[in-house]
Design an enzyme around this catalytic site. Structure first.
Site, PDB file in Angstrom:
ATOM      1  N   ASP A  30       1.325  -1.278   0.253  1.00  6.23           N
ATOM      2  CA  ASP A  30      -0.284   0.242   0.267  1.00  6.23           C
ATOM      3  C   ASP A  30       0.946   1.370   0.138  1.00  6.23           C
ATOM      4  O   ASP A  30       2.100   1.601   0.957  1.00  6.23           O
ATOM      5  CB  ASP A  30      -0.832  -0.459   1.079  1.00  6.23           C
ATOM      6  CG  ASP A  30      -1.672   1.371   0.792  1.00  6.23           C
ATOM      7  OD1 ASP A  30      -3.283   0.355   0.821  1.00  6.23           O
ATOM      8  OD2 ASP A  30      -2.375   2.227   1.098  1.00  6.23           O
ATOM      9  N   GLU A 148     -15.750  -8.532  -5.996  1.00  8.00           N
ATOM     10  CA  GLU A 148     -15.689  -9.314  -4.726  1.00  8.00           C
ATOM     11  C   GLU A 148     -17.200  -8.713  -4.079  1.00  8.00           C
ATOM     12  O   GLU A 148     -17.551  -7.766  -4.053  1.00  8.00           O
ATOM     13  CB  GLU A 148     -15.451  -8.923  -3.701  1.00  8.00           C
ATOM     14  CG  GLU A 148     -14.764  -8.321  -2.198  1.00  8.00           C
ATOM     15  CD  GLU A 148     -14.486 -10.400  -2.406  1.00  8.00           C
ATOM     16  OE1 GLU A 148     -13.341 -10.653  -3.290  1.00  8.00           O
ATOM     17  OE2 GLU A 148     -15.651 -10.933  -1.708  1.00  8.00           O
ATOM     18  N   GLU A 152     -19.221  -5.560   4.879  1.00  5.87           N
ATOM     19  CA  GLU A 152     -18.769  -5.518   6.032  1.00  5.87           C
ATOM     20  C   GLU A 152     -19.483  -6.125   7.092  1.00  5.87           C
ATOM     21  O   GLU A 152     -20.733  -6.099   7.272  1.00  5.87           O
ATOM     22  CB  GLU A 152     -19.414  -3.646   5.864  1.00  5.87           C
ATOM     23  CG  GLU A 152     -18.189  -3.301   5.182  1.00  5.87           C
ATOM     24  CD  GLU A 152     -17.627  -1.907   4.847  1.00  5.87           C
ATOM     25  OE1 GLU A 152     -18.426  -1.457   5.957  1.00  5.87           O
ATOM     26  OE2 GLU A 152     -17.436  -0.943   4.485  1.00  5.87           O
ATOM     27  N   LYS A 203     -20.718  -7.108 -10.438  1.00  3.45           N
ATOM     28  CA  LYS A 203     -20.927  -6.206  -9.730  1.00  3.45           C
ATOM     29  C   LYS A 203     -22.196  -5.063  -9.273  1.00  3.45           C
ATOM     30  O   LYS A 203     -22.752  -4.788  -8.341  1.00  3.45           O
ATOM     31  CB  LYS A 203     -19.800  -5.902  -9.325  1.00  3.45           C
ATOM     32  CG  LYS A 203     -19.072  -5.341  -7.887  1.00  3.45           C
ATOM     33  CD  LYS A 203     -18.958  -5.732  -6.544  1.00  3.45           C
ATOM     34  CE  LYS A 203     -19.555  -4.333  -5.815  1.00  3.45           C
ATOM     35  NZ  LYS A 203     -18.757  -5.186  -4.800  1.00  3.45           N
ATOM     36  N   ASN A 207     -25.448  -4.503  -6.468  1.00  2.00           N
ATOM     37  CA  ASN A 207     -25.718  -3.793  -5.753  1.00  2.00           C
ATOM     38  C   ASN A 207     -26.416  -2.952  -6.018  1.00  2.00           C
ATOM     39  O   ASN A 207     -27.609  -2.121  -5.394  1.00  2.00           O
ATOM     40  CB  ASN A 207     -24.080  -2.614  -5.468  1.00  2.00           C
ATOM     41  CG  ASN A 207     -22.679  -3.882  -4.728  1.00  2.00           C
ATOM     42  OD1 ASN A 207     -23.837  -3.986  -3.767  1.00  2.00           O
ATOM     43  ND2 ASN A 207     -22.050  -2.508  -4.337  1.00  2.00           N
ATOM     44  N   PHE A 248     -33.402  -7.306   2.740  1.00  4.28           N
ATOM     45  CA  PHE A 248     -32.923  -5.725   2.002  1.00  4.28           C
ATOM     46  C   PHE A 248     -34.920  -5.132   2.000  1.00  4.28           C
ATOM     47  O   PHE A 248     -34.689  -4.407   1.005  1.00  4.28           O
ATOM     48  CB  PHE A 248     -32.486  -6.021   1.199  1.00  4.28           C
ATOM     49  CG  PHE A 248     -31.067  -6.482   1.211  1.00  4.28           C
ATOM     50  CD1 PHE A 248     -30.027  -6.882   1.424  1.00  4.28           C
ATOM     51  CD2 PHE A 248     -30.040  -4.958   1.033  1.00  4.28           C
ATOM     52  CE1 PHE A 248     -29.172  -7.031   2.235  1.00  4.28           C
ATOM     53  CE2 PHE A 248     -28.895  -5.132   1.423  1.00  4.28           C
ATOM     54  CZ  PHE A 248     -28.019  -6.069   1.398  1.00  4.28           C
ATOM     55  N   CYS A 259     -20.372   1.555  -0.469  1.00  6.32           N
ATOM     56  CA  CYS A 259     -20.617   0.499  -1.573  1.00  6.32           C
ATOM     57  C   CYS A 259     -21.794   0.818  -2.160  1.00  6.32           C
ATOM     58  O   CYS A 259     -21.794   2.104  -3.459  1.00  6.32           O
ATOM     59  CB  CYS A 259     -20.321  -0.244  -1.760  1.00  6.32           C
ATOM     60  SG  CYS A 259     -19.013  -1.340  -0.679  1.00  6.32           S
ATOM     61  N   LYS A 262     -22.450   4.855  -3.806  1.00  5.00           N
ATOM     62  CA  LYS A 262     -21.267   5.549  -4.735  1.00  5.00           C
ATOM     63  C   LYS A 262     -21.132   4.805  -6.012  1.00  5.00           C
ATOM     64  O   LYS A 262     -21.338   5.408  -7.396  1.00  5.00           O
ATOM     65  CB  LYS A 262     -19.717   5.448  -4.876  1.00  5.00           C
ATOM     66  CG  LYS A 262     -19.275   4.222  -3.902  1.00  5.00           C
ATOM     67  CD  LYS A 262     -17.590   3.987  -5.324  1.00  5.00           C
ATOM     68  CE  LYS A 262     -17.479   2.879  -4.852  1.00  5.00           C
ATOM     69  NZ  LYS A 262     -16.649   1.712  -4.979  1.00  5.00           N
ATOM     70  N   ARG A 328     -19.194   5.942   6.631  1.00 12.51           N
ATOM     71  CA  ARG A 328     -18.472   6.881   5.307  1.00 12.51           C
ATOM     72  C   ARG A 328     -20.714   6.831   4.110  1.00 12.51           C
ATOM     73  O   ARG A 328     -20.857   5.501   4.519  1.00 12.51           O
ATOM     74  CB  ARG A 328     -17.585   6.188   4.100  1.00 12.51           C
ATOM     75  CG  ARG A 328     -16.453   5.796   4.054  1.00 12.51           C
ATOM     76  CD  ARG A 328     -16.076   5.369   2.833  1.00 12.51           C
ATOM     77  NE  ARG A 328     -15.937   4.196   3.564  1.00 12.51           N
ATOM     78  CZ  ARG A 328     -15.436   2.416   2.754  1.00 12.51           C
ATOM     79  NH1 ARG A 328     -14.372   3.171   1.266  1.00 12.51           N
ATOM     80  NH2 ARG A 328     -15.622   1.628   3.161  1.00 12.51           N
TER      81      ARG A 328
HETATM   82  C1  UGA Z   1     -22.954  -4.225  -0.060  1.00 12.95           C
HETATM   83  C2  UGA Z   1     -22.742  -5.375  -0.140  1.00 12.95           C
HETATM   84  O1  UGA Z   1     -24.103  -6.367   0.032  1.00 12.95           O
HETATM   85  C3  UGA Z   1     -22.288  -6.268  -1.208  1.00 12.95           C
HETATM   86  O2  UGA Z   1     -22.655  -7.619  -1.266  1.00 12.95           O
HETATM   87  C4  UGA Z   1     -21.034  -5.588  -1.724  1.00 12.95           C
HETATM   88  O3  UGA Z   1     -19.817  -6.455  -1.733  1.00 12.95           O
HETATM   89  C5  UGA Z   1     -20.622  -4.358  -0.675  1.00 12.95           C
HETATM   90  O4  UGA Z   1     -21.612  -3.530  -0.643  1.00 12.95           O
HETATM   91  C6  UGA Z   1     -19.025  -3.776  -1.773  1.00 12.95           C
HETATM   92  O5  UGA Z   1     -19.618  -3.597  -2.956  1.00 12.95           O
HETATM   93  O6  UGA Z   1     -17.968  -3.921  -1.386  1.00 12.95           O
HETATM   94  P1  UGA Z   1     -21.803  -3.630   2.816  1.00 12.95           P
HETATM   95  O7  UGA Z   1     -21.748  -2.172   1.718  1.00 12.95           O
HETATM   96  O8  UGA Z   1     -21.130  -4.334   3.288  1.00 12.95           O
HETATM   97  O9  UGA Z   1     -22.636  -4.526   1.105  1.00 12.95           O
HETATM   98  O10 UGA Z   1     -23.423  -3.376   3.429  1.00 12.95           O
HETATM   99  P2  UGA Z   1     -25.243  -3.866   3.297  1.00 12.95           P
HETATM  100  O11 UGA Z   1     -25.308  -4.558   4.530  1.00 12.95           O
HETATM  101  O12 UGA Z   1     -25.291  -4.300   1.922  1.00 12.95           O
HETATM  102  O13 UGA Z   1     -26.010  -2.619   4.015  1.00 12.95           O
HETATM  103  C7  UGA Z   1     -25.812  -1.110   3.147  1.00 12.95           C
HETATM  104  C8  UGA Z   1     -26.855  -0.109   3.829  1.00 12.95           C
HETATM  105  O14 UGA Z   1     -28.181  -0.623   3.547  1.00 12.95           O
HETATM  106  C9  UGA Z   1     -26.867  -0.664   5.110  1.00 12.95           C
HETATM  107  O15 UGA Z   1     -26.477   0.699   5.778  1.00 12.95           O
HETATM  108  C10 UGA Z   1     -27.445  -1.143   5.525  1.00 12.95           C
HETATM  109  O16 UGA Z   1     -28.135  -0.423   7.236  1.00 12.95           O
HETATM  110  C11 UGA Z   1     -29.071  -0.881   4.464  1.00 12.95           C
HETATM  111  N1  UGA Z   1     -29.681  -1.699   4.478  1.00 12.95           N
HETATM  112  C12 UGA Z   1     -29.702  -3.007   4.358  1.00 12.95           C
HETATM  113  C13 UGA Z   1     -31.357  -1.289   5.021  1.00 12.95           C
HETATM  114  O17 UGA Z   1     -31.907   0.155   4.685  1.00 12.95           O
HETATM  115  N2  UGA Z   1     -32.390  -1.807   4.655  1.00 12.95           N
HETATM  116  C14 UGA Z   1     -32.034  -2.898   4.114  1.00 12.95           C
HETATM  117  O18 UGA Z   1     -33.278  -4.251   4.487  1.00 12.95           O
HETATM  118  C15 UGA Z   1     -30.674  -3.946   4.579  1.00 12.95           C
END
Ligand code: UGA
Length: 432
Positions: A30, A148, A152, A203, A207, A248, A259, A262, A328
């Site tokens: 890095d 990927e 998180e 990907k 998302n 979801f 993620c 953006k 973020r």
């Molecule tokens: C997301 C995707 O779920 C992953 O598969 C992907 O790899 C990742 O982005 C990425 O592109 O790196 P992540 O950002 O860790 O993962 O979070 P999520 O679990 O998807 O949640 C995203 C947001 O949605 C959170 O703020 C969560 O609180 C919100 N959320 C989730 C809701 O408001 N309602 C829901 O029912 C589920």
């Protein structure tokens, strides 16, 4: 196998540490010397359940090394590019400059028969362009694009047992080494070997679909607010149909993080470049619904507080989701900031994200103790659904607050239990 991981951010560090724990010899590079020093010393620059323990064990077995010197990768058979592609400062497109720099520097030192594997989320067309660069330079290095999908908070399990492996390549034979690499530790994971644009699109489409589900249910929540319907029952009832699925469909203050927001914007920008803005125009609407969920939460708070000046608001949660210290584009932090700007006496608690929140928004008041956070509050807002908050005993904590009014921004609390204890509950998409 000797492999390298370029970029020790969230994705890169997780991938590298997990691969080292499987016995691969991993070199992590890095440009950020502070991050490298931390990792070398056994400290993760972020919180992820289970990862810190794995880091200690791979440092002990010496299967991992951390450096800022790119030449350290020269003997590696596979070089994973895990470079961030954040939203461009000037617009909504992705900023690929760091990724492009990393690609060039890897190419300048990598073994000629090695493989470069892009794991970053990129606009469709990027891999093909990088592959052209390889062929212009008459390089024998092979390029694979391998998005990927880890979440998180579940990153370790998602790395060891991904729900799918997608590998984009110029020809299927180019993907063989990487496909075998993944099969060696996750033999039952379905693999999709495809061309570059498909791999890149899987990907961003995944998302975009997840963001769509969340914003769809939040749109229903707006309608429910106006009509007296209950969005949580609605979500249960439509989600029971397995063509729709309940996951979801958690209505509330919406999605944040590094993620989903953006990625849908970068996807929109790319569609515009392709002259296909109309195809994804719906994502623009879903972005707006998501932003509105935050302002609807602020409106509920203001309706309850009247003039917010000097009134204590206890904010439970700063991270964009539980089991993470990532703030973020966090809906929780933005709501806290807005109420503070309107004059409320906002106090923010979070089990893990206080340091990252204080770094991002230094002028808010942060409090480590939940008890102190709730003490004297005229409004309590649960904005990130940590177990610490879900398991609060409403009868015990009611004695702490000045006014027992709680906004459940994630629709996760047992409403009856809280109401019986004497609390007034508020939420989006349901009248309680
Ligand atoms: C997301 C995707 O779920 C992953 O598969 C992907 O790899 C990742 O982005 C990425 O592109 O790196 P992540 O950002 O860790 O993962 O979070 P999520 O679990 O998807 O949640 C995203 C947001 O949605 C959170 O703020 C969560 O609180 C919100 N959320 C989730 C809701 O408001 N309602 C829901 O029912 C589920």
């Amino acid at each position: 196998m000797k492999i390298s991981v370029i970029g020790a951010g969230y994705l890169g560090a997780t991938h590298a540490i997990c691969m080292a724990s499987l016995g691969h010899e991993v070199v992590v590079v890095d440009v950020d010397s502070e991050k490298i020093a931390l990792l070398k010393g056994g400290t993760l620059p972020f919180f992820e359940p289970g990862l810190s323990e794995l880091l200690s064990s791979v440092l002990e077995t010496k299967t991992i090394s951390f450096t800022t010197d790119i030449t350290a990768i020269s003997e590696c058979a596979i070089n994973f590019l895990c470079i961030g592609t954040p939203q461009n400062r000037e617009g909504i497109a992705a900023d690929l400059s760091a990724l492009e720099r990393a690609f060039d520097s890897v190419l300048s030192v990598a073994k000629s028969d090695s493989i470069i594997v892009g794991k970053s989320t990129v606009p469709v067309g990027t891999a093909q362009r990088l592959a052209r660069e390889l062929s212009n330079k008459k390089s024998d290095t092979t390029l694979n694009w391998n998005p990927e999908f880890l979440r998180e908070g579940h990153a370790v399990a998602d790395t060891f047992e991904p729900n799918r492996i997608v590998i984009g390549a110029l020809a299927p034979s180019d993907a063989r080494v990487l496909a075998d690499f993944y099969r060696s530790f996750s033999p039952n994971t379905p693999q999709f070997i495809t061309n570059f644009p498909t791999a890149e699109l899987v990907k961003v489409a995944a998302n975009a679909f997840l963001a769509t589900k969340i914003s769809f249910i939040n749109a229903m929540s707006e309608i429910a607010d106006a009509t007296g319907a209950d969005v949580t029952v609605l979500a249960d009832a439509i989600g029971i149909d397995d063509r729709i699925g309940r996951k979801f469909l958690g209505a509330g203050i919406g999605f944040g993080g590094g993620c989903l927001p953006k990625d849908i914007r970068a996807f929109l920008a790319r569609a515009d470049e392709l002259g296909l803005g109309e195809s994804l125009a719906f994502l623009q609407e879903f972005d707006l619904i998501n932003q509105r969920a935050r302002s609807r939460a602020v409106a509920v708070a203001l309706k309850e507080l009247g003039n917010p000046k000097g009134k204590k608001v206890a904010i439970l949660g700063a991270a964009f989701k539980p089991e993470s210290d990532d703030v973020r584009d966090s809906p929780a932090l933005e709501i806290a900031q807005t109420l503070a700007a309107l004059g409320a006496d906002v106090v923010v608690n979070d089990p893990r994200a206080l340091a990252s929140a204080a770094e991002k928004v230094p002028d808010l008041t942060y409090e480590e103790s939940i008890t102190q956070t709730l003490q004297g509050a005229e409004l309590t807002m649960l904005l990130t659904e940590w177990n610490e908050y879900r398991s609060l005993d409403p009868e015990k904590v009611i004695g702490l607050v000045k006014t027992p009014t709680l906004f459940d921004g994630r629709n996760v609390l047992d409403v009856g239990k809280w109401q019986t204890a004497g609390w007034k509950l508020l939420a989006l998409g349901r009248s309680l």
